[in-house]
Design a protein around this motif. Structure first.
Motif, short mmCIF file in Angstrom:
data_model
loop_
_atom_site.label_atom_id
_atom_site.label_comp_id
_atom_site.label_asym_id
_atom_site.label_seq_id
_atom_site.Cartn_x
_atom_site.Cartn_y
_atom_site.Cartn_z
N CYS A 45 -20.40 -0.66 13.74
CA CYS A 45 -20.01 0.75 13.81
C CYS A 45 -21.14 1.68 14.23
O CYS A 45 -20.91 2.83 14.59
N ARG B 149 -8.05 7.80 -0.56
CA ARG B 149 -9.31 7.04 -0.53
C ARG B 149 -10.04 7.14 0.80
O ARG B 149 -11.25 6.90 0.86
N GLY C 136 -15.98 -3.08 -0.01
CA GLY C 136 -15.77 -1.64 0.18
C GLY C 136 -16.70 -0.75 -0.62
O GLY C 136 -17.34 0.14 -0.07
N ARG C 137 -16.79 -1.02 -1.91
CA ARG C 137 -17.60 -0.15 -2.79
C ARG C 137 -19.08 -0.19 -2.41
O ARG C 137 -19.76 0.83 -2.41
N ASN D 50 -10.76 4.25 11.68
CA ASN D 50 -12.13 3.80 11.97
C ASN D 50 -12.11 2.94 13.24
O ASN D 50 -11.72 1.78 13.20
N HIS E 101 -19.86 9.10 12.38
CA HIS E 101 -18.96 7.95 12.52
C HIS E 101 -17.79 8.17 11.56
O HIS E 101 -17.98 8.61 10.43
N LEU F 87 -20.54 -6.46 4.92
CA LEU F 87 -19.58 -6.12 5.96
C LEU F 87 -19.81 -7.04 7.15
O LEU F 87 -20.88 -7.00 7.77
N LEU G 251 -23.13 4.42 10.29
CA LEU G 251 -23.56 3.21 9.58
C LEU G 251 -22.50 2.14 9.80
O LEU G 251 -21.32 2.44 9.85
N THR H 16 0.85 -1.19 0.00
CA THR H 16 0.00 0.00 0.00
C THR H 16 0.88 1.24 0.00
O THR H 16 2.11 1.13 0.02
N TRP I 157 -2.30 6.39 -1.39
CA TRP I 157 -3.56 5.65 -1.62
C TRP I 157 -4.48 5.78 -0.41
O TRP I 157 -5.67 6.08 -0.54
N ARG J 127 -4.65 -5.85 2.72
CA ARG J 127 -4.50 -4.39 2.57
C ARG J 127 -5.84 -3.67 2.40
O ARG J 127 -5.93 -2.47 2.61
N ALA K 230 -15.54 6.67 9.41
CA ALA K 230 -15.13 5.52 8.61
C ALA K 230 -14.24 5.95 7.45
O ALA K 230 -13.25 5.30 7.14
N ASN K 231 -14.61 7.03 6.85
CA ASN K 231 -13.98 7.42 5.59
C ASN K 231 -14.31 8.89 5.33
O ASN K 231 -15.47 9.29 5.39
N MET L 50 -15.08 -7.07 4.01
CA MET L 50 -15.83 -5.89 3.59
C MET L 50 -15.85 -5.76 2.08
O MET L 50 -14.82 -5.89 1.42
#
Ligand code: ACO
Length: 327
Positions: free
Chosen positions: A122, A46, A219-220, A284, A254, A200, A314, A38, A42, A161, A256-257, A217
């Protein structure tokens, strides 16, 4: 399920104090570059994550939870004996049973009432907040120690990863107290849709593999549903309380991202200067992320008494939910 507006609310749950704990060990993106294929670029692009805290070997979820609880207790001026109930939101308890909450109860000397864990991945803290609020509104207890705590690193496959760069450990606590003032939790909105459980989850558990498994997970898919369901629940919360986004002082999502957080903020037309983000330095932390973010913003003076906060999350299940709080 919504709660809060249809009944006359004589009693509300006020957030008396907050506390938190982060393990000492910091894992940076540069550290991860040495572990899996990784790059810092990246991960930051992301997810927005730059570093995260990871519990030490022999340091358990209850240790993190107890440290956060003790800080919240100290700041409240209360003794453990003043706490009527302990609720811990976690997906990574020390053991299958007993609950982390009973360990916290014993450690802070709160021996009177119920102590139990809530598992909604989560979304766990929002779920636990909804449950705690209803306990208080029902007049069953006056003060609750409410904690989100995770050693989610224990469920991470450190060779994968796609997940190991995301998750981290920590704990955040709030003490809720019954009040008849116009403050505290105004409404909570909890949802789940089990048909999305494959998106998930963990690959193991007590009654399947007898191990805790690893986080799996898509992811998308997770991303897509997070954006949709979070914007729906945020809208539901505003409509239920007949308020406009501009009346909100802070969005505390939350963590997460960063891209999911930005997308919810955009739907609310809120600039990022009114959003509490910790994902860059916490990663996260699952059920711990909202109380950790709240505590950070209260401690550094961003979140002030009387301000209107919207919390949302979520997680696996899928589960999702929100809470509107007058701090
Ligand atoms: N480093 C480098 N490359 C990677 C990494 C990594 N750590 N992880 C995946 N990649 C690669 C993939 O292999 C893929 O390569 P390929 O195109 O050659 O197949 C490429 O990067 C793109 O992968 P995607 O998974 O499509 O990347 P995406 O842009 O979707 O980002 C992420 C992945 C960050 C996981 C994103 O989907 C996401 O955040 N999803 C939501 C997860 C989430 O937060 N859920 C809600 C909360 S639930 C909870 O908190 C438990």
């Amino acid at each position: 399920m919504g709660s809060g507006k249809t009944r006359k609310m004589a009693i509300r749950s006020k957030i008396l104090s907050t506390g938190s704990y982060l393990p000492e060990k910091v894992l940076t993106n540069a550290d991860l570059e040495k572990m899996v294929d990784t790059s810092d670029e990246w991960i930051v692009q992301r997810t927005g994550i730059k570093q995260r805290h990871i519990a030490a070997e022999g340091q358990y979820t209850s240790d993190l939870a107890i440290a956060a609880a003790k800080q919240a207790l100290e700041r409240s001026g209360l003794d453990g004996g003043d706490i009527d109930a302990v609720i811990v939101a976690t997906a990574t308890p020390d053991k299958t049973f007993p609950a982390v909450a009973v360990k916290v109860q014993a450690a802070i000397g709160a021996s009177r009432g119920p102590a139990f864990d809530v598992e909604a991945a989560c979304s766990g803290f929002i779920y636990a907040l909804g449950i705690a609020d209803n306990f208080i509104k029902a007049g069953q207890v006056k003060r609750i120690m409410l904690i989100g705590a995770e050693k989610i690193s224990a469920a991470v496959d450190w060779t994968d990863r796609t997940t190991c760069v995301l998750f981290a450990d920590g704990a955040g606590a709030v003490i809720l107290e019954a009040t008849e003032e116009e403050e505290g939790v105004i409404s909570t909105h909890l949802h789940a849709d089990g048909k999305y459980s494959e998106i998930l989850n963990t690959t193991g558990g007590p009654s399947t593999t007898g191990t805790i498994g690893h986080i799996y997970m898509e992811g998308r898919e997770g991303f897509k549903h997070a954006v949709t369901f979070l914007s729906e629940v945020v809208q539901e919360t505003l409509e239920h309380n007949d308020i406009k986004p501009e009346e909100l002082d802070w969005l505390i999502p939350h963590q997460a991202n960063m891209r999911i957080i930005e997308s919810t903020a955009k739907k609310l037309n809120m600039g990022m200067d009114r959003v509490v983000t910790t994902v860059d330095h916490h990663g996260n932390t699952s059920a711990a992320s909202i109380p950790l973010a709240l505590d950070e913003a209260v401690t550094d003076g961003r979140v002030k008494r009387g301000q209107l906060l919207l919390l949302e999350a979520l997680g696996g299940g899928l589960t999702w939910g929100s809470a509107l709080v007058r701090f």
